[in-house]
Design an enzyme around this catalytic site. Structure first.
Site, PDB file in Angstrom:
ATOM      1  N   ARG A   1       4.797  -2.151  -7.619  1.00 52.95           N
ATOM      2  CA  ARG A   1       3.780  -1.450  -6.826  1.00 52.95           C
ATOM      3  C   ARG A   1       4.308  -1.180  -5.417  1.00 52.95           C
ATOM      4  O   ARG A   1       4.995  -2.016  -4.835  1.00 52.95           O
ATOM      5  CB  ARG A   1       2.530  -2.326  -6.734  1.00 52.95           C
TER       6      ARG A   1
ATOM      7  N   LYS B   1      -3.481 -14.705  -8.662  1.00 50.74           N
ATOM      8  CA  LYS B   1      -4.856 -14.531  -9.156  1.00 50.74           C
ATOM      9  C   LYS B   1      -4.882 -13.841 -10.518  1.00 50.74           C
ATOM     10  O   LYS B   1      -5.546 -14.296 -11.434  1.00 50.74           O
ATOM     11  CB  LYS B   1      -5.698 -13.683  -8.177  1.00 50.74           C
TER      12      LYS B   1
ATOM     13  N   ARG C   1       7.734  -9.118  -8.338  1.00 48.54           N
ATOM     14  CA  ARG C   1       6.566  -8.824  -9.184  1.00 48.54           C
ATOM     15  C   ARG C   1       6.677  -7.437  -9.836  1.00 48.54           C
ATOM     16  O   ARG C   1       7.074  -6.472  -9.215  1.00 48.54           O
ATOM     17  CB  ARG C   1       5.296  -8.888  -8.335  1.00 48.54           C
TER      18      ARG C   1
ATOM     19  N   ARG D   1     -13.633  -9.558  -0.836  1.00 50.85           N
ATOM     20  CA  ARG D   1     -12.559  -9.720   0.147  1.00 50.85           C
ATOM     21  C   ARG D   1     -13.105  -9.725   1.569  1.00 50.85           C
ATOM     22  O   ARG D   1     -12.333  -9.881   2.513  1.00 50.85           O
ATOM     23  CB  ARG D   1     -11.565  -8.568   0.002  1.00 50.85           C
TER      24      ARG D   1
ATOM     25  N   ARG E   1      -0.755  -6.954   4.401  1.00 50.13           N
ATOM     26  CA  ARG E   1      -1.825  -7.434   3.516  1.00 50.13           C
ATOM     27  C   ARG E   1      -2.136  -8.906   3.765  1.00 50.13           C
ATOM     28  O   ARG E   1      -3.286  -9.329   3.681  1.00 50.13           O
ATOM     29  CB  ARG E   1      -1.431  -7.205   2.053  1.00 50.13           C
TER      30      ARG E   1
HETATM   31  P1  AMP Z   1      -5.059  -6.016  -5.423  1.00 54.55           P
HETATM   32  O1  AMP Z   1      -4.484  -5.466  -6.665  1.00 54.55           O
HETATM   33  O2  AMP Z   1      -6.278  -6.881  -5.704  1.00 54.55           O
HETATM   34  O3  AMP Z   1      -4.065  -6.726  -4.577  1.00 54.55           O
HETATM   35  O4  AMP Z   1      -5.602  -4.777  -4.566  1.00 54.55           O
HETATM   36  C1  AMP Z   1      -4.746  -3.742  -4.122  1.00 54.55           C
HETATM   37  C2  AMP Z   1      -5.386  -2.979  -2.973  1.00 54.55           C
HETATM   38  O5  AMP Z   1      -6.643  -2.419  -3.405  1.00 54.55           O
HETATM   39  C3  AMP Z   1      -5.758  -3.836  -1.754  1.00 54.55           C
HETATM   40  O6  AMP Z   1      -4.669  -4.014  -0.875  1.00 54.55           O
HETATM   41  C4  AMP Z   1      -6.877  -3.017  -1.145  1.00 54.55           C
HETATM   42  O7  AMP Z   1      -6.383  -1.872  -0.454  1.00 54.55           O
HETATM   43  C5  AMP Z   1      -7.619  -2.496  -2.368  1.00 54.55           C
HETATM   44  N1  AMP Z   1      -8.687  -3.432  -2.805  1.00 54.55           N
HETATM   45  C6  AMP Z   1      -8.752  -4.129  -3.978  1.00 54.55           C
HETATM   46  N2  AMP Z   1      -9.875  -4.870  -4.047  1.00 54.55           N
HETATM   47  C7  AMP Z   1     -10.529  -4.644  -2.875  1.00 54.55           C
HETATM   48  C8  AMP Z   1     -11.748  -5.141  -2.318  1.00 54.55           C
HETATM   49  N3  AMP Z   1     -12.512  -6.041  -2.983  1.00 54.55           N
HETATM   50  N4  AMP Z   1     -12.127  -4.680  -1.092  1.00 54.55           N
HETATM   51  C9  AMP Z   1     -11.363  -3.782  -0.420  1.00 54.55           C
HETATM   52  N5  AMP Z   1     -10.198  -3.303  -0.875  1.00 54.55           N
HETATM   53  C10 AMP Z   1      -9.789  -3.713  -2.080  1.00 54.55           C
END
Ligand code: AMP
Length: 212
Positions: free
Chosen positions: A156, A13, A123, A88, A167
């Site tokens: 990360r 993404k 990554r 999400r 996840r």
């Molecule tokens: P990402 O970088 O988008 O993969 O997000 C990393 C982490 O941030 C996720 O595993 C969630 O814990 C939190 N997170 C990011 N966006 C959201 C969202 N829209 N709703 C809930 N948690 C989020």
């Protein structure tokens, strides 16, 4: 143009959002990146979100919705934006609709879980600007250094295999229903994400009627 990118963690993404930014000249808003900035600064929101993020769970909707609302009210969002990692949950999608966002298209990048697990281990992300790279598929010009801003690259904690599996399970349970929500609205585009980055970019551009 207001776009949403939906996909499993590691589906690409962030990478595809960067291609769309270049093409469309609108900002990409990653709720994950905003949360990581809060963590780094040690804000109250960051502290509330930390435990959820470290275990691979979703941060509660109320915290995320308020954070997104504040971001979308900034002037750079007036001409449109790309949402990367939001919504999400169906509740988040409903909240976005309640903000009068008027989303044009939702691009779902479809991937295979085992391939994701292989991908995630390579990554690397820039600590300063959030740009993402891959040790095999999307190398930075110089090892460990962001090609865009010169910031340091790191892995990360939530890209570790156990957390990735957690996840993915959260994605299937809580985020898959968001696709059905937008399918009903007739704005969901399903894109096969199991290919090299430029191939997936072309599929997305074609589906959106954009030339490369
Ligand atoms: P990402 O970088 O988008 O993969 O997000 C990393 C982490 O941030 C996720 O595993 C969630 O814990 C939190 N997170 C990011 N966006 C959201 C969202 N829209 N709703 C809930 N948690 C989020």
């Amino acid at each position: 143009m207001k776009l949403i990118l939906i996909g499993a963690p590691g589906a690409g993404k962030g990478t595809q959002a960067e291609k769309l930014i270049e093409k469309l000249g609108i900002p990409s808003i990653s709720t994950g990146n905003i949360l990581r900035e809060h963590l780094a600064k040690g804000t109250e929101l960051g502290e509330k979100a930390r435990g959820y993020m470290e275990s691979g769970a979703l941060v509660p909707d109320d915290l995320i919705v308020d954070m997104l609302k504040a971001r979308l009210s900034k002037p750079d969002c007036e001409k449109g934006y790309i949402l990367d990692g939001y919504p999400r949950t169906v509740r988040q999608a409903e909240a976005l609709c309640g903000m009068g966002a008027g989303i044009d298209r939702v691009v779902s990048i479809e991937t295979d879980d085992e391939a994701i697990i292989r991908r995630m281990s390579g990554r690397r992300v820039c600590r300063d600007c959030g740009a993402s790279y891959h040790l095999l598929y999307n190398k930075p010009e110089k090892d460990g250094v962001c090609s865009k801003c010169g910031g340091p690259l790191y892995q990360r904690d939530d890209d570790k295999e156990e957390t990735v599996r957690a996840r993915l399970s959260v994605f299937h349970q809580q985020t898959e229903p968001v696709k059905a929500y937008y399918e009903k609205e007739g704005i969901l585009l399903r894109i096969d994400g199991m290919a090299e980055i430029p191939v997936v970019t072309k599929r997305i551009f074609d589906a959106l009627g954009l030339s490369e």
